[in-house]
Write an enzyme that holds these catalytic residues in place. Structure first.
Site: not given
Length: 744
Positions: A480, A482, A528, A550
């Site tokens: 991920d 973010n 991600c 998401d």
């Protein structure tokens, strides 16, 4: 497939059975694009397509009586300052402050196959018979800087891969301020620009606009990724072109950082497309003896509309960009615990979920965020990549072994590029955060970005994660990322190299991915980035699938996945069934529709599977059984066709068709139900008109069947009964048709 050079006219002609790409050396020894599109016969005289004209105020590139003006030439790799007043493909600042360059033709060669790019993702060939590469060398005499322009043409695809190498053979340091991967020009502006734009939870929406005089295009300055707002893909299509008809030109950059795709239309209706690393905040110090390589761009031409373009991208990206065992392996059906537990879990709870998942047919259990350091919220512990033993007393090693003993594979979530201020890593190395000394540091999601332009930072994080991977039974990693980058500055770089920082960051990300996949070739990586902010071709070279968004609402996903399919194969789309009301949009959609949308992707579940009713658990068993039956067809052995766009209609329609056209799955989804609505016909695509097919569709608790020839299914269509949609939920109802050729 051939690359021909006509000595007298100095024309290069790259061609295969589908396309021609023609360029020539102009009278001033610079390069001009003559033609790109449907295949032409090779012949002498193609230079006639250069138009020499004198216009008022135009600068002439050669002594009189020449009329050659760079402002009206369709150039291959233009520079600014010698009479061309449009956007250049490169800018190089020299020690005297000048940016004037004159790259003249020096030499050329043809290589069998396709070269790789050092440190950068790129397409590859499995044999030298698949492609040929033309390399043209241009040189600026005063600086002794060379440009090597690479053109790879593929034997079986209407595609050209391009990139550029800068080689410094001079004696003075130079600074590259703009280094785009390619330029392509057209003599007219009769196009529509197609782009994939959006934001978090609505990534890669399709937007179309008519070209106008001036600049239009897309860009990203997110730093850490290509971004959720814009995707490194655009297409130019002729008016009237649709999914199945018309000329389309695709441009896809194989890169995961800051990019720009600029389309400039001159007042004389000439269209110039330039694409590559975003020149904003970019500079690269090029010392004597050094070189610099741009990312690769894949140009695709289609005479068969948007689907023709997309199918070329799908096939090349799935089979010649993705690598390793997962390239040709159907993806495991997984359960991710995130939306079921968030940070609140124990080992017992995880094992109970895994046991239930195994009973329903799930193959892979993925433990998401919250397993490391003191991580109980998103305020803490990012960077502390060791197990939280209070939550998981057996550790990741013990938990993974227990889950494997159940007959499941085990997967793990990581976010290696980030750090919380409240973490052991930050307390040890606060200087590892990207920041400008003595200035405020913007935070996002309570976290900061580690400086992956520094090898020691990348190596430290890599060492921590490798220890976990070596000790545990891990089959899948969800990587991920973010947040975007702010205050881009590296305390490890000199002042005249700060413009390199964001590109070096992406190279650091690629290097860590490369380390992982070489050391652990059997692990399936999924990228991600707060959902789909890093859904780009560069990532696919390392992680063969990406979390699409998401937003897991079924109707929203139908749009996101539909848009994503313009450039990316179904096998790359991470798609899960989640709970209702949906956690992002709070919409309630039928369970069957959620599963059918997820079927056209990698397929999995993101919910507390133990909380389902017995009826829902039985539905899960049936959904998994169906996916296991057809996942090879869906993900690997089919062509995908978009039929009806959810961006333009109340319905979404698409189909996957086996290469031999004997099997297909067609999906029809409606948004809102209609009272006393008009007739509905689902016109399929890609079938063999002469084959007789058995069509099966689940309607409520009943199965409907009929037979028809392929021509009827495509040209007359399937009659969609609104009562069938009512039986499948009404609003957001769906129908999935199994289409099997009948042996005759």
């Amino acid at each position: 497939m051939s690359i021909i050079f006509h000595e007298n006219s100095r024309v290069f002609h790259l061609s295969n059975n589908s396309i021609s790409y023609i360029l020539r050396v102009m009278e001033n020894a610079q390069l001009e694009n003559i033609y790109y599109g449907k295949r032409l016969h090779d012949a002498e005289g193609l230079e006639r397509h250069h138009e020499m004209i004198q216009r008022s105020h135009s600068a002439v590139a050669l002594p009189e009586p020449s009329l050659l003006s760079m402002n009206f030439a369709t150039q291959e790799y233009p520079v600014y300052g010698t009479g061309d007043y449009r956007s250049p493909a490169c800018t190089i600042r020299q020690e005297n402050g000048s940016r004037i360059m004159n790259f003249r033709f020096a030499s050329w060669r043809v290589e069998k196959g396709k070269p790789g790019l050092d440190g950068l993702p790129s397409l590859y060939c499995e044999s030298n018979e698949e492609a040929e590469t033309l390399v043209i060398v241009l040189q600026d005499e005063p600086t002794q800087i060379q440009l090597h322009l690479f053109y790879t043409i593929f034997k079986d695809y209407p595609a050209i891969a391009r990139h550029v190498e800068f080689h410094h053979h001079g004696e003075q340091t130079a600074y590259i301020e703009k280094a785009l991967s390619a330029c392509l020009e057209f003599k007219d502006m009769d196009f529509e620009l197609v782009q994939l734009s959006g934001a978090w939870a609505r990534e890669r929406y399709i937007h179309v606009r008519k070209l106008e005089i001036g600049h239009q295009g897309v860009q990203s300055l997110a730093g850490t990724c290509s971004s959720a707002e814009q995707n490194p893909f655009i297409a130019l299509r002729r008016p009237g072109a649709n999914e199945s008809l018309g000329d389309v030109y695709g441009f896809s950059l194989i890169y995961s950082g800051n990019f720009s795709a600029d389309v400039e239309v001159s007042p004389f209706d000439m269209t110039r497309v330039v694409m590559g690393i975003n020149p904003e905040y970019f500079t690269w110090k090029l010392n004597p003896g050094e070189s610099f390589t741009t990312p690769e761009i894949l140009l695709v031409y289609s005479a068969c509309g948007m689907n023709g373009m997309s199918q070329t991208y799908h096939q090349l990206y799935r089979t010649r960009l993705v690598r390793g065992i997962w390239r040709d392996t159907p993806r495991p059906i997984l359960l991710n615990n995130w939306e079921a537990t968030f940070f609140d879990f124990t080992e017992e709870k995880i094992l109970a979920m895994a046991e239930c998942a195994k009973d329903l047919g799930v193959e892979l259990f993925v433990l998401d965020d919250g397993w490391f350091g003191s991580r109980n919220s998103d305020y803490e512990a990012l960077g502390d990549w060791y197990c939280n033993m209070a939550k998981l007393p057996s550790g990741i090693q013990g938990l993974s072994e227990k889950i494997e003993a159940m007959g499941l594979k085990f997967g793990l979530w990581i976010e290696p590029e980030m750090v919380n201020e409240n973490s052991d890593l930050y307390r040890m190395h606060p200087d590892w955060v990207i920041h400008v000394p003595e200035r405020f540091r913007s935070h996002s999601r309570h976290q900061f970005v580690l400086d992956f332009s520094r090898k020691e930072v990348v190596d430290y994080i890599g060492d921590l994660i490798v220890k976990i991977l070596e000790a545990s039974k891990i089959s899948y990693i969800k990587w991920d990322m973010n947040r975007y980058m702010t205050e881009p500055y590296s305390i490890a770089l000199a002042s005249d190299q700060q413009g390199e920082m964001m590109h070096r960051y992406i190279l650091g990300v690629y290097s860590l991915y490369e380390r992982f996949i070489r050391q652990f070739p059997n692990i399936l990586f999924e990228s991600c980035a707060s959902g789909g902010a890093r859904f780009d071709p560069g990532m696919l070279h390392y992680a063969p699938q990406a979390w699409c968004s998401d937003d897991t609402d079924a109707w929203e996903r139908s749009k996101i996945q539909y848009g994503t399919s313009l450039a990316y194969p179904i096998s790359s789309m991470g798609s899960h069934v989640s709970i209702v009301p949906n956690q992002q949009i709070f919409r309630i959609t039928p369970f069957s529709t959620r599963a059918k949308i997820a079927t056209f992707g990698t397929f999995g579940y993101e919910l507390d599977i133990q909380c389902l009713t017995d009826r829902e658990k039985e539905q899960v068993r049936q959904q998994i059984c169906f996916m296991k039956k057809y996942r090879r067809l869906i993900q690997l052995d089919s062509d995908f066709y978009r039929i009806r766009s959810p961006f333009e209609h109340n319905e979404m329609e698409e189909i996957v068709v086996a290469k031999d056209k004997k099997t297909a799955l067609a999906l029809f989804v409606q948004k809102t139900n209609r009272v006393n609505g008009s007739w509905l016909r689902f016109h399929l695509a890609g079938l063999n008109p002469d084959l007789h097919y058995q069509i099966t569709c689940q309607v409520g608790d009943k199965t409907k069947e009929f037979t028809a020839y392929g021509d009827e299914l495509m040209y007359a269509g399937i009659v969609v009964d609104r009562q069938d949609l009512n039986a499948n939920g009404g609003d957001y109802a769906s129908l999935l048709y199994e289409i099997i050729a009948i042996e005759q």
